[in-house]
Scaffold this motif. Structure first.
Motif, PDB file in Angstrom:
ATOM      1  N   GLY A  64       0.775  -1.239   0.000  1.00 58.73           N
ATOM      2  CA  GLY A  64       0.000   0.000   0.000  1.00 58.73           C
ATOM      3  C   GLY A  64       0.797   1.274   0.000  1.00 58.73           C
ATOM      4  N   MET A  65       2.101   1.195  -0.253  1.00 53.15           N
ATOM      5  CA  MET A  65       2.937   2.390  -0.228  1.00 53.15           C
ATOM      6  C   MET A  65       3.100   2.978  -1.628  1.00 53.15           C
ATOM      7  SD  MET A  65       5.975   1.126   2.345  1.00 53.15           S
ATOM      8  CE  MET A  65       6.990   2.566   1.947  1.00 53.15           C
ATOM      9  N   THR A  66       3.343   4.281  -1.670  1.00 54.89           N
ATOM     10  CA  THR A  66       3.625   4.975  -2.923  1.00 54.89           C
ATOM     11  C   THR A  66       4.830   5.871  -2.726  1.00 54.89           C
ATOM     12  OG1 THR A  66       1.295   4.983  -3.562  1.00 54.89           O
ATOM     13  CG2 THR A  66       2.739   6.548  -4.685  1.00 54.89           C
ATOM     14  N   ILE A  67       5.751   5.821  -3.662  1.00 50.06           N
ATOM     15  CA  ILE A  67       6.930   6.682  -3.602  1.00 50.06           C
ATOM     16  C   ILE A  67       6.810   7.742  -4.681  1.00 50.06           C
ATOM     17  CG2 ILE A  67       9.440   6.786  -3.873  1.00 50.06           C
ATOM     18  CD1 ILE A  67       9.588   3.961  -2.799  1.00 50.06           C
ATOM     19  N   LYS A  68       7.017   8.993  -4.311  1.00 50.42           N
ATOM     20  CA  LYS A  68       6.907  10.078  -5.275  1.00 50.42           C
ATOM     21  C   LYS A  68       7.968   9.920  -6.361  1.00 50.42           C
ATOM     22  CE  LYS A  68       5.280  13.400  -1.813  1.00 50.42           C
ATOM     23  NZ  LYS A  68       5.591  14.659  -1.092  1.00 50.42           N
ATOM     24  N   PRO A  69       7.568   9.967  -7.619  1.00 56.82           N
ATOM     25  CA  PRO A  69       8.550   9.781  -8.696  1.00 56.82           C
ATOM     26  C   PRO A  69       9.582  10.891  -8.771  1.00 56.82           C
ATOM     27  CG  PRO A  69       6.408  10.430  -9.585  1.00 56.82           C
ATOM     28  CD  PRO A  69       6.197  10.131  -8.126  1.00 56.82           C
ATOM     29  N   THR A  70       9.266  12.057  -8.177  1.00 55.35           N
ATOM     30  CA  THR A  70      10.204  13.184  -8.234  1.00 55.35           C
ATOM     31  C   THR A  70      11.097  13.249  -7.002  1.00 55.35           C
ATOM     32  OG1 THR A  70       8.501  14.619  -7.254  1.00 55.35           O
ATOM     33  CG2 THR A  70       8.660  14.564  -9.666  1.00 55.35           C
ATOM     34  N   SER A  71      11.068  12.243  -6.149  1.00 59.44           N
ATOM     35  CA  SER A  71      11.827  12.297  -4.901  1.00 59.44           C
ATOM     36  C   SER A  71      13.186  11.618  -5.000  1.00 59.44           C
ATOM     37  CB  SER A  71      11.027  11.638  -3.769  1.00 59.44           C
ATOM     38  OG  SER A  71      10.884  10.239  -4.000  1.00 59.44           O
ATOM     39  N   TRP A  72      13.586  11.217  -6.209  1.00 58.99           N
ATOM     40  CA  TRP A  72      14.823  10.452  -6.362  1.00 58.99           C
ATOM     41  C   TRP A  72      16.012  11.328  -6.715  1.00 58.99           C
ATOM     42  CZ3 TRP A  72      14.780   5.381  -5.114  1.00 58.99           C
ATOM     43  CH2 TRP A  72      13.523   4.758  -5.049  1.00 58.99           C
ATOM     44  N   GLU A  73      17.149  11.016  -6.086  1.00 63.84           N
ATOM     45  CA  GLU A  73      18.414  11.680  -6.398  1.00 63.84           C
ATOM     46  C   GLU A  73      19.491  10.617  -6.564  1.00 63.84           C
ATOM     47  OE1 GLU A  73      19.164  14.291  -3.135  1.00 63.84           O
ATOM     48  OE2 GLU A  73      17.835  15.856  -3.896  1.00 63.84           O
ATOM     49  N   ALA A  74      20.441  10.871  -7.438  1.00 60.99           N
ATOM     50  CA  ALA A  74      21.567   9.959  -7.639  1.00 60.99           C
ATOM     51  C   ALA A  74      22.860  10.696  -7.384  1.00 60.99           C
ATOM     52  CB  ALA A  74      21.546   9.399  -9.064  1.00 60.99           C
ATOM     53  N   TRP A  75      23.790  10.023  -6.726  1.00 63.96           N
ATOM     54  CA  TRP A  75      25.076  10.639  -6.407  1.00 63.96           C
ATOM     55  C   TRP A  75      26.177   9.591  -6.451  1.00 63.96           C
ATOM     56  CZ3 TRP A  75      28.523   9.529  -2.437  1.00 63.96           C
ATOM     57  CH2 TRP A  75      29.598  10.426  -2.296  1.00 63.96           C
ATOM     58  N   ALA A  76      27.358  10.001  -6.825  1.00 67.64           N
ATOM     59  CA  ALA A  76      28.551   9.159  -6.765  1.00 67.64           C
ATOM     60  C   ALA A  76      29.739  10.064  -6.489  1.00 67.64           C
ATOM     61  CB  ALA A  76      28.750   8.396  -8.068  1.00 67.64           C
ATOM     62  N   PRO A  77      30.819   9.485  -5.977  1.00 67.22           N
ATOM     63  CA  PRO A  77      32.026  10.290  -5.734  1.00 67.22           C
ATOM     64  C   PRO A  77      32.777  10.603  -7.019  1.00 67.22           C
ATOM     65  CG  PRO A  77      32.418   8.013  -5.110  1.00 67.22           C
ATOM     66  CD  PRO A  77      30.956   8.119  -5.452  1.00 67.22           C
ATOM     67  N   PHE A  95      20.377   8.914 -17.373  1.00 66.66           N
ATOM     68  CA  PHE A  95      19.211   9.337 -16.599  1.00 66.66           C
ATOM     69  C   PHE A  95      18.286  10.270 -17.389  1.00 66.66           C
ATOM     70  CE2 PHE A  95      22.705   8.424 -13.761  1.00 66.66           C
ATOM     71  CZ  PHE A  95      22.127   7.681 -12.750  1.00 66.66           C
ATOM     72  N   ALA A  96      18.560  10.419 -18.681  1.00 72.07           N
ATOM     73  CA  ALA A  96      17.863  11.428 -19.490  1.00 72.07           C
ATOM     74  C   ALA A  96      16.354  11.250 -19.500  1.00 72.07           C
ATOM     75  CB  ALA A  96      18.410  11.420 -20.914  1.00 72.07           C
ATOM     76  N   GLU A  97      15.880  10.023 -19.507  1.00 70.74           N
ATOM     77  CA  GLU A  97      14.441   9.763 -19.611  1.00 70.74           C
ATOM     78  C   GLU A  97      13.807   9.496 -18.249  1.00 70.74           C
ATOM     79  OE1 GLU A  97      13.691   6.744 -22.459  1.00 70.74           O
ATOM     80  OE2 GLU A  97      14.793   7.739 -24.076  1.00 70.74           O
ATOM     81  N   THR A  98      14.463   9.902 -17.181  1.00 68.94           N
ATOM     82  CA  THR A  98      13.932   9.697 -15.835  1.00 68.94           C
ATOM     83  C   THR A  98      13.719  11.039 -15.152  1.00 68.94           C
ATOM     84  OG1 THR A  98      16.027   9.689 -14.597  1.00 68.94           O
ATOM     85  CG2 THR A  98      15.398   7.647 -15.728  1.00 68.94           C
ATOM     86  N   GLU A  99      13.087  11.001 -13.976  1.00 72.20           N
ATOM     87  CA  GLU A  99      12.910  12.206 -13.164  1.00 72.20           C
ATOM     88  C   GLU A  99      13.930  12.262 -12.032  1.00 72.20           C
ATOM     89  OE1 GLU A  99       8.604  13.551 -12.681  1.00 72.20           O
ATOM     90  OE2 GLU A  99       8.343  11.386 -12.896  1.00 72.20           O
ATOM     91  N   ILE A 100      14.966  11.427 -12.126  1.00 73.55           N
ATOM     92  CA  ILE A 100      16.010  11.383 -11.106  1.00 73.55           C
ATOM     93  C   ILE A 100      16.905  12.615 -11.236  1.00 73.55           C
ATOM     94  CG2 ILE A 100      17.996  10.092 -10.244  1.00 73.55           C
ATOM     95  CD1 ILE A 100      16.660   7.567 -11.392  1.00 73.55           C
ATOM     96  N   VAL A 101      17.145  13.286 -10.117  1.00 76.70           N
ATOM     97  CA  VAL A 101      18.042  14.436 -10.090  1.00 76.70           C
ATOM     98  C   VAL A 101      19.461  13.923  -9.862  1.00 76.70           C
ATOM     99  CG1 VAL A 101      18.654  16.567  -8.890  1.00 76.70           C
ATOM    100  CG2 VAL A 101      16.242  15.950  -9.200  1.00 76.70           C
ATOM    101  N   VAL A 102      20.360  14.175 -10.796  1.00 73.77           N
ATOM    102  CA  VAL A 102      21.742  13.723 -10.681  1.00 73.77           C
ATOM    103  C   VAL A 102      22.554  14.801  -9.970  1.00 73.77           C
ATOM    104  CG1 VAL A 102      23.797  12.953 -11.922  1.00 73.77           C
ATOM    105  CG2 VAL A 102      21.510  12.372 -12.794  1.00 73.77           C
ATOM    106  N   LYS A 103      23.182  14.413  -8.871  1.00 78.15           N
ATOM    107  CA  LYS A 103      23.965  15.360  -8.071  1.00 78.15           C
ATOM    108  C   LYS A 103      25.423  15.346  -8.518  1.00 78.15           C
ATOM    109  CE  LYS A 103      22.228  16.713  -4.598  1.00 78.15           C
ATOM    110  NZ  LYS A 103      21.380  17.881  -4.258  1.00 78.15           N
TER     111      LYS A 103
END
Length: 217
Positions: free
Chosen positions: A160-173, A181-189
């Motif tokens: 019964g859970m829902t995760i907001k599609p705009t709440s995702w972030e990606a990070w690497a060192p 990530f071009a076709e996603t709503e993931i924010v690349v840090k």
């Protein structure tokens, strides 16, 4: 979360906890809203989530999402390691969810093979996750990261859970390939920006050793 999966998760922890939770949650909960200017209270009936003020609410939420997160982890590890489909977790996902997970695995395996053929380094097989309530972090091969939100939503929806599609972030060192990530709503840090999880920044590689990239939602 839905109360059915919540009670099932409580029973897996301890039979006495299950009995106590059945006493609280086997019937719908009714709240009375006494709004300003109302002649009679508004009745709000729900069969989801914990009762307001229940000291075990956070623990119940955590144990309810545990199995879906294990399904995700097993599926991602299977793809990263090229392993055949095996048991996902106990309790097992519903049949329709298991079918969706298997479809995701097949698609992700094809995607990983296509991309890996064009790069010198081997895919990073170290998959980890950490959660504080609904604030999660996933460490995996950057190539798989754009595919993770859909899989996670498929699995947590079973309780019964829902995760907001705009709440995702990606990070690497290091600098991530943003075209992935071009076709996603993931924010690349950017590497120097770090990422904040549960109120604390993860900007040091020592926080997630051997990290390829981190994604949280």
């Amino acid at each position: 979360v839905l109360r059915g999966p919540m009670l099932q998760a409580a029973s897996a922890v301890h039979p006495l906890l299950a009995l106590a939770m059945l006493a609280l949650y086997k019937q719908p909960t009714t709240y009375l809203y006494h709004g300003k200017g109302r002649e009679s209270p508004l009745r709000l009936v729900t069969v989801r989530g914990a009762i307001q003020g229940d000291p075990l609410a956070m623990a119940l939420f955590a144990v309810t999402q545990r199995a879906p997160l294990q399904w995700v982890h097993a599926a991602v590890v299977g793809v990263a390691e090229g392993a055949p489909t095996g048991p996902l977790a106990v309790p097992a996902p519903p049949e329709h969810v298991e079918a969706e997970i298997e479809a995701w695995r097949e698609n992700a395996a094809r995607h990983l093979l296509e991309v890996s053929a064009n790069r010198v380094e081997l895919p990073r097989r170290n998959v980890r996750y950490r959660y504080f309530a609904d604030d999660g972090v996933w460490k995996a091969d950057p190539v798989l990261l754009p595919l993770l939100p859909a899989l996670i939503q498929t699995c947590v929806a079973a309780v019964g859970m829902t995760i907001k599609p705009t709440s995702w972030e990606a990070w690497a060192p290091f600098d991530l390939d943003r075209s992935v990530f071009a076709e996603t709503e993931i924010v690349v840090k950017n590497p120097e920006d770090g990422i904040v999880v549960a109120g604390a920044p993860i900007s040091d590689v020592r926080a997630m050793p051997d990290g390829a990239a981190v994604i949280g939602g």
